[in-house]
Structures are given as C-alpha cells and as structure tokens.
Enzyme design. Structure first.
Site, PDB file in Angstrom:
ATOM      1  N   HIS A  33       0.268  -1.263  -0.022  1.00 23.55           N
ATOM      2  CA  HIS A  33      -0.087   0.043  -0.025  1.00 23.55           C
ATOM      3  C   HIS A  33       0.984   0.853  -0.343  1.00 23.55           C
ATOM      4  CE1 HIS A  33      -3.963  -1.088   0.027  1.00 23.55           C
ATOM      5  NE2 HIS A  33      -3.430  -2.644   1.056  1.00 23.55           N
ATOM      6  N   LEU A 122      -1.751 -12.412  -6.795  1.00 21.71           N
ATOM      7  CA  LEU A 122      -0.348 -12.662  -7.449  1.00 21.71           C
ATOM      8  C   LEU A 122      -0.048 -12.259  -8.652  1.00 21.71           C
ATOM      9  CD1 LEU A 122       0.973 -16.476  -6.144  1.00 21.71           C
ATOM     10  CD2 LEU A 122       1.202 -14.274  -5.058  1.00 21.71           C
ATOM     11  N   SER A 123      -1.059 -11.739  -9.098  1.00 21.47           N
ATOM     12  CA  SER A 123      -1.067 -11.070 -10.400  1.00 21.47           C
ATOM     13  C   SER A 123      -0.883 -11.132 -11.312  1.00 21.47           C
ATOM     14  CB  SER A 123       0.059  -9.665 -10.260  1.00 21.47           C
ATOM     15  OG  SER A 123       0.000  -8.473 -10.561  1.00 21.47           O
ATOM     16  N   SER A 124      -2.257 -12.465 -11.432  1.00 18.40           N
ATOM     17  CA  SER A 124      -2.329 -13.127 -12.885  1.00 18.40           C
ATOM     18  C   SER A 124      -2.633 -12.862 -13.297  1.00 18.40           C
ATOM     19  CB  SER A 124      -3.178 -13.876 -12.840  1.00 18.40           C
ATOM     20  OG  SER A 124      -4.733 -13.853 -12.411  1.00 18.40           O
ATOM     21  N   GLU A 157      -5.320  -2.003 -17.652  1.00 20.42           N
ATOM     22  CA  GLU A 157      -5.882  -2.375 -16.211  1.00 20.42           C
ATOM     23  C   GLU A 157      -7.105  -0.989 -16.142  1.00 20.42           C
ATOM     24  OE1 GLU A 157      -4.032  -5.178 -13.970  1.00 20.42           O
ATOM     25  OE2 GLU A 157      -5.747  -4.663 -12.529  1.00 20.42           O
ATOM     26  N   ASP A 169       2.804  -4.487 -10.529  1.00 19.61           N
ATOM     27  CA  ASP A 169       2.188  -5.732 -11.111  1.00 19.61           C
ATOM     28  C   ASP A 169       2.587  -5.918 -12.176  1.00 19.61           C
ATOM     29  OD1 ASP A 169       1.430  -6.020  -8.616  1.00 19.61           O
ATOM     30  OD2 ASP A 169      -0.632  -6.032  -9.463  1.00 19.61           O
TER      31      ASP A 169
END
Ligand code: ADP
Ligand code: MG
Length: 383
Positions: A33, A122-124, A157, A169
């Site tokens: 954060h 885990l940032s797919s 995104e 990410d």
C-alpha cells in the site's frame, strides 16, 4: 509445458505457426500500500507464468482462447470494444491501448494458458496483460521498451478493466530477473535489481483460499484517507505532494493534529516506506534475519494501522512465525484474503509446508495452496 507442446496445443485450435510469449506473476516481499502514495515496493517475479501463443490474422479480429477458462472469445477491433466484465477485458484492453498509441493491429489468434493462480493476489492480471502486450506487438513485428509496456498495461487495467491499480505488478512482470528482487521507486520508476540467490533460504507463498469482498471499496477508502493525510500535513509541510515526501521524524512532530484513523493510515505508509528502504539495505548486506524482522513489522502495521488484514491472513502468519525455520511472515498484496509470503530456511522448508498446511486446515477447514518460488525472469519470448 514446453514450447513444443504449447505450439501443438495452439495448432489444435488455430491455423498458423505461432510465436510464444510469457510473463510471470509476482510476490511483493515488502512495501505494501505504498505504490499509490508515490512510495517504494520490493517485489520479485515468481516462477509461475502466463503463456500466449499467437499468430496474426488479417481480419481485424482477435480470437482468444484461455485454457484456464476453457473458453474462446472473438473481439472485433473495429467495433470500439468496451469492458464486458469478462476475462477477455485484459487482452482487449491491451489491444485498445496499443491502438491508441498508433499501432494498427491486423487481428490474431491467441492461445492462453497460465499456472499463475488466478485471483489470489499473485497478479495473474498483470501476467496476462504483459504476455498479451508482447504477443499483440509481435503481430506487427514491433517491440516496446519494457517500461512503456508496463505503463500501457497499467493504463489498460485502470481505464479499460476499471481497476485502479498502481504500476508495481506490470513493472515487475516485465523487469523481473532471475535470482533478483526488484526495488522500485513508484514515483520516478527508478529501480534496482538486488541479488537474492541465497541458497539457504526460500520464499514460501501460502494461499489462505479466502477473498473477502470488501477489498475494492476499502481500497478506495484507504486511498482517500492517505490523500486527506497529505492535505492536512500540508499545513506544516507545504511542499509535500504524497505521503512519500514525509519522513517518520517529520510525521511524529505533527501526528497529534491528525484524526485517529488518518493518523494510523499515514503511520503505516510512512513507516512501510522506511522499512522497504531498510530491507533493501538488509538484503544488500545479506542480513536475512533483519529482512525477516522487517517483514514481520510490515504485517503488524498492515493489521493494526492500515487494517487491511483478516483473520485468515493473521492466522496463517501466526502459525508460520511459530515455526523455527521461519525468519519472517506477512500478508502480501492488497489484503482481505489472498496470500502470505514467508522467508524460510531452506533446510526446514518441507517441515514448514507440512506443518502449516495441517494446522491451517485444522483451524479453518480450508486446505491452503502453498507455492515455493525462486526469483524469476520477467516477460520474454520462448524460443
Ligand atoms: P490477481 O491479479 O491477483 O490474480 P485479479 O482479480 O487482478 O487477481 O485478476 C484476475 C482476473 O484476471 C481473472 O478473474 C481473469 O479475469 C483474468 N485472468 C487472469 N489470468 C487469466 C487466464 N490465464 N485466462 C483468462 N483470464 C485470466
Ligand atoms: Mg491483479
């Protein structure tokens, strides 16, 4: 699956001899954060990848099949596509931002498969965006600087998918390096690859298997509380633009002027930035004990001050810390579920995994997925 098998699978669905690209997921070791406060993060790419085989078509359509979703979707590049709240948004979003940059895409057949756990923090999503970005660019024989690709992924995104994420990410999914963690300054995008090849440690990622729904509304609230903190502290420090600009010493002088909640939120972000800087120093001098202690403090601060943990994450961390071979344990990612990351001595990893798995299941009736990863290579073509 190796390249050959992957191409074979592509050929079962589509025509053409494809090129194959892949991009990894990531785990953030410390610095949580902090990204949207212009601060520091310290992730590593994991050895789990999203792979895409791609071959150009000439009909301005994308034919996208995800093995994970077992679904084929067609998207018309001339139809002004917008968000459908569907997994294909991540690929359509990449196509959209690339076209907005002036790349005119011919259309493509794409086969996607991934071993990054989907929706577990885990940032797919970034792995999909970055592999799709490389794949789409290849259809016109183009490449982009990795930083530019990461920024376009974030834009896709934010604007197309509608998730207001920071840059971490996509940045680590493109810039990750084997045996290195990546220290990133989210304001300037200056970064440093820090060697992390200690043979005697492992990063163990434990999935709590829960995801509490308040995630995105609480995320927006935290962002607003941080901004409020900046506005209020400007009375004393007129030049600050983000919490990144306030040191812990400066904060302590004015914290009594802040409302309770805002004070706690700011204390987390400001102390987390300092911990992240310290953890880079610790790693550079191979002081893993210190690195583990900083991970522990990070979790405690996220739990108590930032209040983005949950009982399952706290339990997983508590069980991990009770284990002798564990040097540090913390939640990783946005919070309210998802995964923890644990620094564990290599010679006690098997025992750690078995114990943790059993005791977590006993307390929650949930069987946790546990992944062990080494720091891995960022997005690239498989040749
Ligand atoms: P995380 O990035 O932590 O895994 P997100 O919610 O940000 O979680 O992204 C997960 C979403 O990304 C999925 O719900 C899906 O829409 C999309 N996605 C990720 N990987 C794939 C894949 N291999 N195939 C299709 N969609 C995927
Ligand atoms: Mg994501």
């Amino acid at each position: 699956m190796d390249r050959k098998q992957f191409v074979k699978k592509f050929e079962q669905h589509f025509a053409g001899k494809p090129r194959v690209f892949r991009a990894p997921g990531r785990v953030n070791l410390i610095g949580e954060h902090t990204d949207y406060n212009d601060g520091f993060v310290f992730p590593m790419a994991i050895s789990f990848y999203t792979t895409i085989a791609v071959f150009p078509t000439r009909d301005r359509k994308l034919y996208i099949r995800s093995e994970n979703m077992n679904e084929l979707i067609a998207i018309d590049l001339d139809a002004n596509a917008t968000r459908r709240n569907h997994w294909s948004d991540y690929v359509a979003g990449m196509a959209n931002v690339l076209e907005a940059e002036g790349f005119r895409l011919p259309g493509a057949s794409m086969l996607i498969d991934s071993d990054v756990p989907v929706g577990s923090g885990l940032s797919s999503s970034a792995a999909l965006e970055m592999s799709a970005g490389l794949a789409l660019l290849s259809t016109i024989g183009s490449e982009l600087a990795l930083e530019k690709l990461a920024l376009l992924g974030q834009k896709a995104e934010n604007q197309f998918v509608g998730m207001n994420c920071g840059i971490m990410d996509q940045f680590i999914s493109t810039h990750g390096k084997e045996n290195h963690a990546l220290f990133l300054d989210c304001r300037t995008l200056d970064y440093e690859l820090v060697p992390l090849q200690a043979d005697d440690i492992r990063f163990v990622i434990c999935n709590t298997m829960v995801k509490h729904e308040l995630g995105s509304s609480e995320y927006n609230k935290r962002r607003a509380e941080c901004e409020q903190g900046v506005t209020l502290m400007r009375a004393d420090y007129p030049d600050i633009k983000a919490l990144r600009d306030v040191s812990l010493v400066q904060f302590k002088k004015v914290q009594h002027k802040l409302p309770d909640i805002v004070r706690k939120r700011c204390r987390h972000v400001i102390s987390e930035n300092e911990r992240t800087l310290q953890s880079m120093t610790a790693l550079n001098s191979n002081d893993l004990e210190k690195f583990g202690q900083l991970m522990n403090s990070s979790h405690d601060s996220l739990r108590d001050d930032y209040q983005v943990s949950c009982k399952e994450l706290d339990l997983m961390v508590e069980l991990a810390r009770a284990h002798d071979g564990c040097l540090g344990a913390r939640m990783t990612g946005g919070g309210f579920g998802g995964c923890t990351v644990n620094l564990v001595l290599a010679n006690s990893v098997d025992h750690f995994v078995e114990n943790l798995s059993k005791s977590y299941e006993k307390e929650t009736t949930l069987k946790p997925d546990i992944y062990i990863s080494v720091p891995s290579e960022g997005a690239h073509e498989l040749i």
